[in-house]
Design a protein around this motif. Structure first.
Motif, mmCIF file in Angstrom:
data_model
loop_
_atom_site.group_PDB
_atom_site.id
_atom_site.type_symbol
_atom_site.label_atom_id
_atom_site.label_comp_id
_atom_site.label_asym_id
_atom_site.label_seq_id
_atom_site.Cartn_x
_atom_site.Cartn_y
_atom_site.Cartn_z
ATOM 1 N N ASP A 184 0.799 -1.227 0.000
ATOM 2 C CA ASP A 184 0.000 0.000 0.000
ATOM 3 C C ASP A 184 0.830 1.275 0.000
ATOM 4 O OD1 ASP A 184 -2.391 -1.354 -0.112
ATOM 5 O OD2 ASP A 184 -2.663 -1.393 2.053
ATOM 6 N N SER A 185 2.146 1.139 0.040
ATOM 7 C CA SER A 185 3.031 2.303 0.004
ATOM 8 C C SER A 185 3.458 2.581 -1.429
ATOM 9 C CB SER A 185 4.264 2.026 0.874
ATOM 10 O OG SER A 185 5.265 2.986 0.637
ATOM 11 N N MET A 186 3.595 3.871 -1.778
ATOM 12 C CA MET A 186 4.186 4.199 -3.071
ATOM 13 C C MET A 186 5.617 3.660 -3.116
ATOM 14 S SD MET A 186 6.236 6.241 -5.037
ATOM 15 C CE MET A 186 6.277 6.385 -6.803
ATOM 16 N N GLY A 187 6.331 3.754 -1.986
ATOM 17 C CA GLY A 187 7.563 2.998 -1.814
ATOM 18 C C GLY A 187 8.849 3.643 -2.281
ATOM 19 N N ALA A 188 8.838 4.918 -2.593
ATOM 20 C CA ALA A 188 10.045 5.547 -3.129
ATOM 21 C C ALA A 188 11.222 5.439 -2.160
ATOM 22 C CB ALA A 188 9.760 7.010 -3.461
ATOM 23 N N ASN A 189 11.017 5.790 -0.899
ATOM 24 C CA ASN A 189 12.120 5.736 0.062
ATOM 25 C C ASN A 189 12.589 4.299 0.286
ATOM 26 O OD1 ASN A 189 12.155 8.517 0.489
ATOM 27 N ND2 ASN A 189 10.607 8.406 2.095
ATOM 28 N N TRP A 330 -12.327 1.464 -22.840
ATOM 29 C CA TRP A 330 -11.448 1.029 -21.756
ATOM 30 C C TRP A 330 -10.109 1.756 -21.771
ATOM 31 C CZ3 TRP A 330 -12.004 -1.544 -26.328
ATOM 32 C CH2 TRP A 330 -10.850 -1.979 -26.985
ATOM 33 N N ILE A 331 -9.409 1.591 -20.658
ATOM 34 C CA ILE A 331 -8.077 2.161 -20.484
ATOM 35 C C ILE A 331 -7.226 1.164 -19.718
ATOM 36 C CG2 ILE A 331 -8.676 3.347 -18.295
ATOM 37 C CD1 ILE A 331 -6.834 5.638 -19.165
ATOM 38 N N GLU A 332 -5.957 1.062 -20.083
ATOM 39 C CA GLU A 332 -4.959 0.335 -19.296
ATOM 40 C C GLU A 332 -3.772 1.270 -19.108
ATOM 41 O OE1 GLU A 332 -3.784 -3.499 -20.694
ATOM 42 O OE2 GLU A 332 -5.809 -4.321 -20.609
ATOM 43 N N ILE A 333 -3.463 1.551 -17.846
ATOM 44 C CA ILE A 333 -2.411 2.519 -17.551
ATOM 45 C C ILE A 333 -1.549 2.055 -16.378
ATOM 46 C CG2 ILE A 333 -3.436 4.648 -18.453
ATOM 47 C CD1 ILE A 333 -4.481 5.143 -15.593
ATOM 48 N N PRO A 334 -0.294 2.516 -16.358
ATOM 49 C CA PRO A 334 0.560 2.256 -15.194
ATOM 50 C C PRO A 334 0.288 3.298 -14.109
ATOM 51 C CG PRO A 334 1.836 3.384 -16.878
ATOM 52 C CD PRO A 334 0.444 3.197 -17.434
ATOM 53 N N LEU A 335 0.068 2.847 -12.899
ATOM 54 C CA LEU A 335 -0.199 3.751 -11.774
ATOM 55 C C LEU A 335 0.498 3.215 -10.526
ATOM 56 C CD1 LEU A 335 -3.999 4.694 -11.944
ATOM 57 C CD2 LEU A 335 -2.066 6.263 -12.089
ATOM 58 N N ALA A 336 1.526 3.916 -10.064
ATOM 59 C CA ALA A 336 2.186 3.554 -8.811
ATOM 60 C C ALA A 336 1.693 4.519 -7.733
ATOM 61 C CB ALA A 336 3.699 3.645 -8.957
ATOM 62 N N LEU A 337 0.734 4.050 -6.933
ATOM 63 C CA LEU A 337 0.116 4.908 -5.922
ATOM 64 C C LEU A 337 0.267 4.281 -4.540
ATOM 65 C CD1 LEU A 337 -3.244 5.804 -7.735
ATOM 66 C CD2 LEU A 337 -1.088 7.082 -7.757
ATOM 67 N N GLY A 338 0.148 5.125 -3.525
ATOM 68 C CA GLY A 338 0.207 4.641 -2.155
ATOM 69 C C GLY A 338 -0.902 5.227 -1.310
ATOM 70 N N THR A 339 -1.263 4.510 -0.253
ATOM 71 C CA THR A 339 -2.265 5.008 0.694
ATOM 72 C C THR A 339 -1.718 5.062 2.111
ATOM 73 O OG1 THR A 339 -3.166 2.766 0.946
ATOM 74 C CG2 THR A 339 -4.204 4.188 -0.698
ATOM 75 N N VAL A 340 -0.439 4.747 2.270
ATOM 76 C CA VAL A 340 0.238 4.904 3.560
ATOM 77 C C VAL A 340 1.561 5.611 3.316
ATOM 78 C CG1 VAL A 340 -0.816 2.847 4.564
ATOM 79 C CG2 VAL A 340 1.391 2.651 3.422
ATOM 80 N N GLY A 341 2.050 6.310 4.353
ATOM 81 C CA GLY A 341 3.305 7.039 4.232
ATOM 82 C C GLY A 341 3.132 8.383 3.551
ATOM 83 N N GLY A 342 4.189 9.184 3.581
ATOM 84 C CA GLY A 342 4.163 10.495 2.926
ATOM 85 C C GLY A 342 3.081 11.394 3.484
ATOM 86 N N LEU A 343 2.409 12.125 2.581
ATOM 87 C CA LEU A 343 1.363 13.063 2.998
ATOM 88 C C LEU A 343 0.090 12.365 3.450
ATOM 89 C CD1 LEU A 343 1.462 16.025 0.435
ATOM 90 C CD2 LEU A 343 2.428 15.925 2.730
ATOM 91 N N LEU A 357 -12.935 8.030 0.427
ATOM 92 C CA LEU A 357 -12.804 6.835 -0.412
ATOM 93 C C LEU A 357 -12.829 5.552 0.412
ATOM 94 C CD1 LEU A 357 -10.106 8.112 -2.937
ATOM 95 C CD2 LEU A 357 -12.523 7.668 -3.415
ATOM 96 N N GLN A 358 -13.196 5.676 1.714
ATOM 97 C CA GLN A 358 -13.332 4.521 2.599
ATOM 98 C C GLN A 358 -12.003 3.817 2.846
ATOM 99 O OE1 GLN A 358 -16.635 4.080 3.984
ATOM 100 N NE2 GLN A 358 -16.555 6.090 3.017
ATOM 101 N N ARG A 359 -10.941 4.629 3.007
ATOM 102 C CA ARG A 359 -9.625 4.100 3.349
ATOM 103 C C ARG A 359 -9.215 2.955 2.412
ATOM 104 N NH1 ARG A 359 -5.784 6.802 5.706
ATOM 105 N NH2 ARG A 359 -6.909 8.720 6.046
ATOM 106 N N PRO A 360 -9.017 3.272 1.144
ATOM 107 C CA PRO A 360 -8.744 2.210 0.165
ATOM 108 C C PRO A 360 -7.329 1.652 0.292
ATOM 109 C CG PRO A 360 -8.470 4.355 -0.851
ATOM 110 C CD PRO A 360 -8.988 4.605 0.544
ATOM 111 N N SER A 361 -7.142 0.420 -0.159
ATOM 112 C CA SER A 361 -5.795 -0.109 -0.351
ATOM 113 C C SER A 361 -5.186 0.596 -1.559
ATOM 114 C CB SER A 361 -5.861 -1.610 -0.630
ATOM 115 O OG SER A 361 -6.541 -1.847 -1.860
ATOM 116 N N ALA A 362 -3.890 0.400 -1.771
ATOM 117 C CA ALA A 362 -3.246 0.999 -2.940
ATOM 118 C C ALA A 362 -3.889 0.486 -4.227
ATOM 119 C CB ALA A 362 -1.752 0.692 -2.927
#
Length: 438
Positions: A184-189, A330-343, A357-362
């Motif tokens: 669930d983290s974007m994970g950059a660090n 339809w659409i297919e796209i790359p999305l690296a998102l996070g819902t924990v950490g950072g802001l 958004l009801q506390r979604p997972s990444a």
């Protein structure tokens, strides 16, 4: 003439503003007032914002809107969108309502792999370097155990690590190519910390390797950094309905609408000039959600546009067809998102957006974000092939023009009524406002 400043970061916020006003704002009291006007009256909240970045002097506000009625995988969502452009939220909301009556959106995460690379040079043969790599690969993975332990407990971690020979493109250039799952983290660090440890161990082992010459021992690390191109972190979103269900409010048959819509998409698939604007409309929806949820919209933009160019030509992110009487978009796209950490745990409005958004997972956030992009693109194409893009856009833009010219509430009411029956252009609004005032 302004002068350079030394030690600007060590100045207090008031001193920074005074220096800015003196050197660049002609000591204008109104400018200083504007800067301070956007400070939060809650001192603790303002301090939090001040510490997000360096050298802060004020807050830069964007509207936070809500696009309701998104039926995604049989559940309803109200999607928070942070954006300044008129008509984006309205268009997304209209598309959401349209498709909620036709089965809603379907979305699915296809993969969640993220990429990091250690870039380095080695003046020797690939076979000798590869032999070293195979020998030390277990040591590389062991060296990052303190970093990966918690991520592995959550089901993520390092998926694979390979040695890549890039000497055909650049002399002596190699890379460690690493795939990650950051849950669930974007994970950059997390990714960058692992890569820097890999680089450290690789360089140490090369220096100590008995079979390497003096020149080969001098393996040079150039950089260790994640990639924002994530072609294996893919989400798909789609809508479909019988062709005859497309005729609502269009003055067209469903067949004619579908034909024009598909042709518009195909133009974007083969014409880069159109594709860029077409995909900008997709990003209107995606960026607004990414920003509202505290994710890195610059990284998302860069990765998505690279993906749109993966064939060697920049092309449409969305696709459409009719199959057995059913319209599919339809659409297919790359999305690296996070819902924990950072802001996500710091910014109060980001936390609120995730609550909405009801506390979604990444993965769930990836689905919602892709749907927002697809909805926005559907709304834009629908306008283009029916009434034209300006009718809806200028209607929403009317209030911006009136505010720019400091219209009163009474003037706004009369102007909105007038332009319900007249074409809106910037010049026509100004002309009518002047008539009203005279």
């Amino acid at each position: 003439m302004s002068k350079p400043v030394s030690g600007f970061s060590r100045l207090s916020k008031t001193e920074k503003i005074n220096w800015l006003a003196e050197n660049y704002l002609q000591s204008n009291p109104a400018a200083i007032s504007t800067i301070k006007q956007y400070w939060n009256t809650d001192e603790q909240l303002q301090k939090l914002h001040d510490e997000f970045i360096e050298n802060t002097v004020s807050n830069f506000y964007l509207p936070l809107g809500i696009a309701p009625n998104f039926l995604i995988n049989e559940s309803y969502f109200a999607i928070p969108m942070a954006i300044e452009e008129s008509s984006v939220v309205a268009a997304a909301s209209k598309a959401a309502k349209f498709w909620s009556e036709r089965g809603g959106f379907k979305a699915k995460v296809l993969n969640t792999k993220k990429i990091g690379q250690v870039h380095f040079t080695f003046k020797g043969s690939f076979s000798k370097l590869n032999k070293l790599f195979q020998e030390i690969k277990p040591e590389l993975l062991e060296a990052v155990k303190p970093i990966t332990r918690n991520m592995e407990k959550r089901g993520g971690g390092i998926l694979n690590i390979d040695l890549i020979d890039k000497t055909a493109e650049l002399e002596n250039y190699y890379q460690l190519f690493v795939k990650f799952d950051t849950r669930d983290s974007m994970g950059a660090n997390f990714i960058n910390s692992c890569l820097e440890k890999f680089a450290e161990v690789l360089q140490e082992k090369a220096k100590a390797h008995d079979d390497f010459s003096t020149e080969e021992k001098d393996l040079q690390i150039i950089m260790s950094i994640l990639s924002n191109y994530v072609p294996e972190c893919i989400v798909r979103a789609e809508v479909s309905c019988p062709v005859e269900d497309l005729s609502e409010d269009t003055n067209m048959s469903g067949e004619e609408f579908a034909d024009k819509f598909i042709q518009a998409v195909r133009i974007a698939e083969i014409e880069p000039y159109r594709a860029v604007t077409h995909n900008k409309g997709v990003m209107n929806g995606i960026d607004a959600v990414v920003l509202a949820t505290g994710n890195d919209f610059r990284a998302v933009e860069a990765g998505i546009h690279a993906y749109a160019s993966r064939s060697g030509q920049y092309t449409s992110l969305t696709h459409a067809k009719v199959e057995n009487g059913v319209f599919k978009f339809w659409i297919e796209i790359p999305l690296a998102l996070g819902t924990v950490g950072g802001l996500t745990s710091l910014h109060p409005l980001v936390k609120l957006a995730l609550d909405i958004l009801q506390r979604p997972s990444a993965e769930k956030l990836m689905e919602v974000t892709a749907v927002a992009g697809l909805a926005q693109n559907f709304a834009a194409i629908r306008s283009l092939i029916t009434t034209g893009i300006q009718q809806g856009h200028m209607k929403m833009h009317l209030m911006n023009i009136l505010n720019q010219h400091k219209a009163t509430e009474e003037e706004k009411t009369e102007m909105v009524e007038f332009f319900t029956h007249h074409t809106i252009t910037h010049s026509s609004v100004i002309e009518q406002l002047e008539k009203l005032r005279s």
